[in-house]
Design a protein around this motif. Sequence first.
Motif, mmCIF file in Angstrom:
data_model
loop_
_atom_site.group_PDB
_atom_site.id
_atom_site.type_symbol
_atom_site.label_atom_id
_atom_site.label_comp_id
_atom_site.label_asym_id
_atom_site.label_seq_id
_atom_site.Cartn_x
_atom_site.Cartn_y
_atom_site.Cartn_z
ATOM 1 N N GLU A 9 0.860 -1.179 0.000
ATOM 2 C CA GLU A 9 0.000 0.000 0.000
ATOM 3 C C GLU A 9 0.900 1.234 0.000
ATOM 4 O O GLU A 9 1.869 1.296 0.750
ATOM 5 C CB GLU A 9 -0.919 -0.041 1.241
ATOM 6 C CG GLU A 9 -2.035 0.966 1.229
ATOM 7 C CD GLU A 9 -1.606 2.362 1.626
ATOM 8 O OE1 GLU A 9 -2.141 3.329 1.058
ATOM 9 O OE2 GLU A 9 -0.722 2.505 2.492
ATOM 10 N N PRO A 10 0.650 2.197 -0.890
ATOM 11 C CA PRO A 10 1.597 3.296 -1.091
ATOM 12 C C PRO A 10 1.989 4.091 0.159
ATOM 13 O O PRO A 10 3.165 4.414 0.331
ATOM 14 C CB PRO A 10 0.883 4.197 -2.113
ATOM 15 C CG PRO A 10 0.035 3.258 -2.885
ATOM 16 C CD PRO A 10 -0.438 2.245 -1.879
ATOM 17 N N HIS A 142 -1.855 11.009 0.017
ATOM 18 C CA HIS A 142 -2.891 10.347 -0.780
ATOM 19 C C HIS A 142 -3.268 11.174 -2.005
ATOM 20 O O HIS A 142 -3.526 10.630 -3.069
ATOM 21 C CB HIS A 142 -4.117 10.022 0.068
ATOM 22 C CG HIS A 142 -3.900 8.849 0.972
ATOM 23 N ND1 HIS A 142 -3.513 7.617 0.520
ATOM 24 C CD2 HIS A 142 -3.996 8.733 2.312
ATOM 25 C CE1 HIS A 142 -3.391 6.782 1.526
ATOM 26 N NE2 HIS A 142 -3.667 7.440 2.629
ATOM 27 N N ASP A 148 0.208 5.996 -7.966
ATOM 28 C CA ASP A 148 0.627 4.819 -7.200
ATOM 29 C C ASP A 148 -0.572 4.116 -6.577
ATOM 30 O O ASP A 148 -0.648 2.889 -6.562
ATOM 31 C CB ASP A 148 1.626 5.210 -6.112
ATOM 32 C CG ASP A 148 3.000 5.539 -6.676
ATOM 33 O OD1 ASP A 148 3.324 5.065 -7.788
ATOM 34 O OD2 ASP A 148 3.748 6.266 -6.001
ATOM 35 N N ARG A 149 -1.510 4.885 -6.072
ATOM 36 C CA ARG A 149 -2.730 4.309 -5.473
ATOM 37 C C ARG A 149 -3.507 3.537 -6.538
ATOM 38 O O ARG A 149 -3.962 2.428 -6.295
ATOM 39 C CB ARG A 149 -3.593 5.404 -4.866
ATOM 40 C CG ARG A 149 -4.968 4.920 -4.527
ATOM 41 C CD ARG A 149 -5.490 5.119 -3.144
ATOM 42 N NE ARG A 149 -4.589 5.243 -2.066
ATOM 43 C CZ ARG A 149 -4.283 4.241 -1.223
ATOM 44 N NH1 ARG A 149 -4.792 3.053 -1.387
ATOM 45 N NH2 ARG A 149 -3.466 4.437 -0.218
ATOM 46 N N ASP A 150 -3.670 4.102 -7.731
ATOM 47 C CA ASP A 150 -4.400 3.424 -8.803
ATOM 48 C C ASP A 150 -3.705 2.123 -9.205
ATOM 49 O O ASP A 150 -4.367 1.108 -9.439
ATOM 50 C CB ASP A 150 -4.544 4.334 -10.019
ATOM 51 C CG ASP A 150 -5.505 5.498 -9.777
ATOM 52 O OD1 ASP A 150 -6.259 5.472 -8.783
ATOM 53 O OD2 ASP A 150 -5.477 6.447 -10.592
ATOM 54 N N TYR A 152 -1.645 0.328 -7.326
ATOM 55 C CA TYR A 152 -1.783 -0.608 -6.202
ATOM 56 C C TYR A 152 -3.180 -1.243 -6.203
ATOM 57 O O TYR A 152 -3.312 -2.455 -6.040
ATOM 58 C CB TYR A 152 -1.517 0.098 -4.876
ATOM 59 C CG TYR A 152 -1.773 -0.794 -3.685
ATOM 60 C CD1 TYR A 152 -0.832 -1.731 -3.287
ATOM 61 C CD2 TYR A 152 -2.967 -0.714 -2.984
ATOM 62 C CE1 TYR A 152 -1.082 -2.571 -2.209
ATOM 63 C CE2 TYR A 152 -3.225 -1.544 -1.913
ATOM 64 C CZ TYR A 152 -2.274 -2.469 -1.524
ATOM 65 O OH TYR A 152 -2.520 -3.301 -0.462
ATOM 66 N N ASN A 153 -4.208 -0.430 -6.398
ATOM 67 C CA ASN A 153 -5.573 -0.964 -6.429
ATOM 68 C C ASN A 153 -5.748 -1.973 -7.560
ATOM 69 O O ASN A 153 -6.389 -3.015 -7.382
ATOM 70 C CB ASN A 153 -6.596 0.167 -6.550
ATOM 71 C CG ASN A 153 -6.698 0.980 -5.276
ATOM 72 O OD1 ASN A 153 -6.327 0.526 -4.192
ATOM 73 N ND2 ASN A 153 -7.200 2.195 -5.391
#
Length: 170
Positions: A9-10, A142, A148-150, A152-153
């Motif tokens: 998770e970032p 965030h 990075d979140r996209d 990771y998801n």
Amino acid sequence: VAYITMLREPFERLVSGYDDHYHDCGKRCHGQDLLYYGKQIQGIYLKFLLGSAKMREMHYNASKLVPLAVSRLEQFTFVGILEEWDLSVCLCHALFGYRRGMPINAEFTAIRSSSKHNAITIQVRSKQLRQDAIERARKNYHSMALADRDIYNAAFQLFNRRLNQYHNRS
């Protein structure tokens, strides 16, 4: 050739990298706060998946590069998720057939621990972080690390799809 990776998770990766002597940033981050470090490593999953040739373009079009990064990630033979360590280890064994798919107990323990001195230093720094910077950094990071979140998801969804595919086959 088989490509494998484990993603974290970032924000958790940010804190861990900061605690690990500014991993992926080096001397330019020494003595800086967590948010500065976060600005230096934002887009790190894009850099990992797309390579240095896309780095300049990334600063201007990070969100446009996410689909390309995800398509490359989907070509990996194995994508694990650090927060799902035990399942990731089991899936990796199942996919590659190592030891007839059976992991060993050591794979479920922390095998990359620091020396006692480093562990104490990291513990102290982490406590200081959590007291005076971590919430501010979490809120700001965030919004900075959307790519990075996209990624990771997408990796998490890919991991779950493959886990379900393997489970349904056995």
